[in-house]
Scaffold this active site. Structure first.
Site, mmCIF file in Angstrom:
data_model
loop_
_atom_site.group_PDB
_atom_site.id
_atom_site.type_symbol
_atom_site.label_atom_id
_atom_site.label_comp_id
_atom_site.label_asym_id
_atom_site.label_seq_id
_atom_site.Cartn_x
_atom_site.Cartn_y
_atom_site.Cartn_z
ATOM 1 N N ASN A 1 10.484 4.280 0.458
ATOM 2 C CA ASN A 1 9.347 3.477 -0.011
ATOM 3 C C ASN A 1 8.716 2.837 1.224
ATOM 4 O O ASN A 1 9.187 3.022 2.357
ATOM 5 C CB ASN A 1 9.804 2.430 -1.037
ATOM 6 C CG ASN A 1 8.622 1.764 -1.724
ATOM 7 O OD1 ASN A 1 7.740 2.452 -2.238
ATOM 8 N ND2 ASN A 1 8.575 0.453 -1.729
ATOM 9 N N LYS A 2 7.667 2.105 0.996
ATOM 10 C CA LYS A 2 6.895 1.517 2.096
ATOM 11 C C LYS A 2 7.788 0.830 3.127
ATOM 12 O O LYS A 2 8.748 0.149 2.769
ATOM 13 C CB LYS A 2 5.870 0.543 1.496
ATOM 14 C CG LYS A 2 4.983 -0.163 2.470
ATOM 15 C CD LYS A 2 4.254 0.757 3.422
ATOM 16 C CE LYS A 2 3.418 1.812 2.718
ATOM 17 N NZ LYS A 2 2.918 2.853 3.660
ATOM 18 N N ASP B 1 8.345 6.372 -3.010
ATOM 19 C CA ASP B 1 7.541 7.540 -2.623
ATOM 20 C C ASP B 1 8.333 8.836 -2.736
ATOM 21 O O ASP B 1 7.753 9.904 -2.923
ATOM 22 C CB ASP B 1 7.002 7.359 -1.203
ATOM 23 C CG ASP B 1 5.858 6.365 -1.236
ATOM 24 O OD1 ASP B 1 6.140 5.152 -1.272
ATOM 25 O OD2 ASP B 1 4.695 6.802 -1.285
ATOM 26 N N ARG C 1 -0.373 13.876 3.338
ATOM 27 C CA ARG C 1 0.638 12.822 3.475
ATOM 28 C C ARG C 1 2.009 13.418 3.142
ATOM 29 O O ARG C 1 2.213 13.938 2.040
ATOM 30 C CB ARG C 1 0.317 11.627 2.561
ATOM 31 C CG ARG C 1 -0.999 10.954 2.934
ATOM 32 C CD ARG C 1 -1.127 9.562 2.391
ATOM 33 N NE ARG C 1 -0.244 8.635 3.067
ATOM 34 C CZ ARG C 1 -0.039 7.377 2.650
ATOM 35 N NH1 ARG C 1 -0.639 6.936 1.562
ATOM 36 N NH2 ARG C 1 0.776 6.567 3.313
ATOM 37 N N GLN D 1 -0.994 -3.736 2.013
ATOM 38 C CA GLN D 1 -1.137 -3.389 0.590
ATOM 39 C C GLN D 1 -0.766 -4.549 -0.324
ATOM 40 O O GLN D 1 -1.080 -4.541 -1.509
ATOM 41 C CB GLN D 1 -0.255 -2.172 0.243
ATOM 42 C CG GLN D 1 -0.755 -0.858 0.787
ATOM 43 C CD GLN D 1 -0.091 -0.528 2.105
ATOM 44 O OE1 GLN D 1 0.249 -1.415 2.878
ATOM 45 N NE2 GLN D 1 0.085 0.745 2.384
ATOM 46 N N ARG E 1 -4.247 5.884 -2.718
ATOM 47 C CA ARG E 1 -2.911 5.768 -2.137
ATOM 48 C C ARG E 1 -1.944 5.442 -3.275
ATOM 49 O O ARG E 1 -2.348 5.192 -4.401
ATOM 50 C CB ARG E 1 -2.895 4.684 -1.043
ATOM 51 C CG ARG E 1 -3.605 3.411 -1.478
ATOM 52 C CD ARG E 1 -3.039 2.196 -0.889
ATOM 53 N NE ARG E 1 -1.658 1.986 -1.270
ATOM 54 C CZ ARG E 1 -1.309 1.491 -2.464
ATOM 55 N NH1 ARG E 1 -2.197 1.164 -3.382
ATOM 56 N NH2 ARG E 1 -0.025 1.334 -2.750
ATOM 57 N N GLY E 2 -0.650 5.425 -2.922
ATOM 58 C CA GLY E 2 0.372 5.229 -3.951
ATOM 59 C C GLY E 2 0.798 6.612 -4.423
ATOM 60 O O GLY E 2 -0.044 7.453 -4.757
ATOM 61 N N ALA E 3 2.107 6.838 -4.436
ATOM 62 C CA ALA E 3 2.623 8.186 -4.671
ATOM 63 C C ALA E 3 2.099 8.845 -5.955
ATOM 64 O O ALA E 3 1.562 9.962 -5.914
ATOM 65 C CB ALA E 3 4.146 8.153 -4.643
HETATM 66 O O1 MRU Z 1 1.202 4.158 1.979
HETATM 67 P P1 MRU Z 1 0.968 3.863 0.533
HETATM 68 O O2 MRU Z 1 0.143 2.647 0.300
HETATM 69 O O3 MRU Z 1 0.487 5.064 -0.230
HETATM 70 O O4 MRU Z 1 2.443 3.544 0.028
HETATM 71 C C1 MRU Z 1 2.640 3.149 -1.291
HETATM 72 C C2 MRU Z 1 4.029 2.765 -1.582
HETATM 73 O O5 MRU Z 1 4.898 2.785 -0.739
HETATM 74 C C3 MRU Z 1 4.335 2.462 -2.990
HETATM 75 O O6 MRU Z 1 5.347 1.509 -3.081
HETATM 76 C C4 MRU Z 1 4.818 3.744 -3.650
HETATM 77 O O7 MRU Z 1 3.930 4.782 -3.428
HETATM 78 C C5 MRU Z 1 5.012 3.578 -5.084
HETATM 79 S S1 MRU Z 1 3.477 3.460 -5.893
HETATM 80 C C6 MRU Z 1 3.654 3.312 -7.530
#
Ligand code: MRU
Length: 332
Positions: A242-243, A232, A82, A192, A45-47
């Site tokens: 973002n999240k 993201d 995603r 997270q 996970r994480g963009a």
């Molecule tokens: O749903 P996730 O855990 O993939 O979401 C992650 C986030 O929102 C992070 O803040 C974002 O991807 C930046 S990661 C460097």
């Protein structure tokens, strides 16, 4: 030493983030289906990390079959995992641009090399983000010790190929001897924040976990000097997805005159998306909220913070005001 994504022969090895922080277990992915599952189930996970992982997914698929149909089918399968994190779609477009003109026999090798390049570039971009963000923290450190930084979700090395985005400046500060204490927001419903606690604990950076809803109180009590989050997808006007919960932190930060920064590589900027209104927001299974099945639930995974609430975007090329993003990019 753990890594989020490594190569092992014709496989990629990931750290299964659904098991963290309780167990650090790696998982060997050898097929397109395994990579697609790893991304949609959030094992990775994480963009930035899902972008690199998806690129490897294309390479693995092309080991099986490399004609046009196989290429397009791999891109479409991975693209459907995603919707919000644009790095995923950016990486897939980059793979298509490179691979489509090649003869099928050349594609698997070229795809593997390109996936590796995407991974290496991500690590380099995040290291540079750390350097630019360090300057901000160093400035704050003049008057406040330690610098009290709040972050949301996990935008550390776990969310990237290496170094992290929002946490890259924290690690750079640690290396430079600048004291930083990190307020880690829990990030309902997937928690997270616990991933952030795990990686900060591994690195020996002081931190404290808080429930998402405690952020406003801490800000009102003067306990937060700066907020830094990841992204993201950033629209051309600087609006930032973002999240879920990021937007509320930005609103509270504005009320309390706390600078609110976004840290992201330029692969997270979607110049084809003029404003945040065009960013697709992933709706995840209501079961993630833990409510009994008979309760109606809404579970958007991301929200959009308007550019006007963001003091700056920390990229690998420097720190940019969100409203200058497009001009700044076009000038270079
Ligand atoms: O749903 P996730 O855990 O993939 O979401 C992650 C986030 O929102 C992070 O803040 C974002 O991807 C930046 S990661 C460097």
């Amino acid at each position: 030493m753990f890594a989020t994504l490594t190569e092992d022969g014709n496989a990629v090895v990931i750290l299964d983030q659904t098991l963290l922080p309780h167990q650090a277990v790696t998982c060997r992915l050898t097929t397109l289906a395994e990579v697609a599952h790893a991304i949609s189930s959030m094992q990775v996970r994480g963009a930035p990390l899902i972008g690199a992982c998806a690129a490897y997914g294309v390479a693995l698929a092309l080991h099986e079959a490399a004609d046009d149909t196989a290429l397009e089918s791999a891109i479409s399968t991975l693209g459907g995992t995603r919707p919000t994190a644009v790095n995923l779609h950016w990486a897939l477009q980059r793979m298509r641009r490179l691979l489509a003109p090649l003869a099928p026999a050349e594609r698997a090798t070229a795809a593997w090399a390109e996936a590796r390049a995407i991974a290496r570039e991500d690590a380099a971009a995040n290291a540079a983000i750390g350097g630019h963000g360090l300057a901000l923290l160093a400035e704050l450190a003049g008057s406040r010790k330690p610098v009290k930084l709040m972050t949301h979700c996990n935008a550390g090395w776990l969310a990237t190929v290496a170094h992290g985005t929002a946490l890259a400046p924290v690690y750079a500060a640690q290396r430079s001897g600048i004291a930083v204490h990190v307020w880690v927001s829990e990030t309902r419903p997937r928690n997270q924040g616990l991933l952030t606690c795990w990686e900060l604990a591994e690195a020996g950076v002081p931190y404290t976990l808080l429930a998402d809803n405690a952020a406003g109180l801490l800000m009102s009590q003067g306990k937060v000097d700066i907020v830094v989050v990841g992204a993201d997808r950033i629209a051309a006007n600087g609006d930032t997805a973002n999240k879920i919960g990021t937007y509320l932190k930005a609103l509270a930060a504005r009320e309390h005159e706390i600078p609110f920064y976004v840290a992201a590589p330029l692969s997270t900027v979607d110049f084809s998306c003029p404003t945040g209104a065009g960013i697709p927001i992933e709706e995840r299974d209501g079961a993630e909220l833990g409510a009994p099945g008979r309760f109606p639930v809404v579970n958007p995974a991301f929200d959009v913070t308007p550019a006007g609430l963001i003091a700056g975007i920390i990229t690998e090329r420097g720190i940019c005001r969100p409203d200058r993003l497009k001009a700044w990019h076009d000038e270079s």
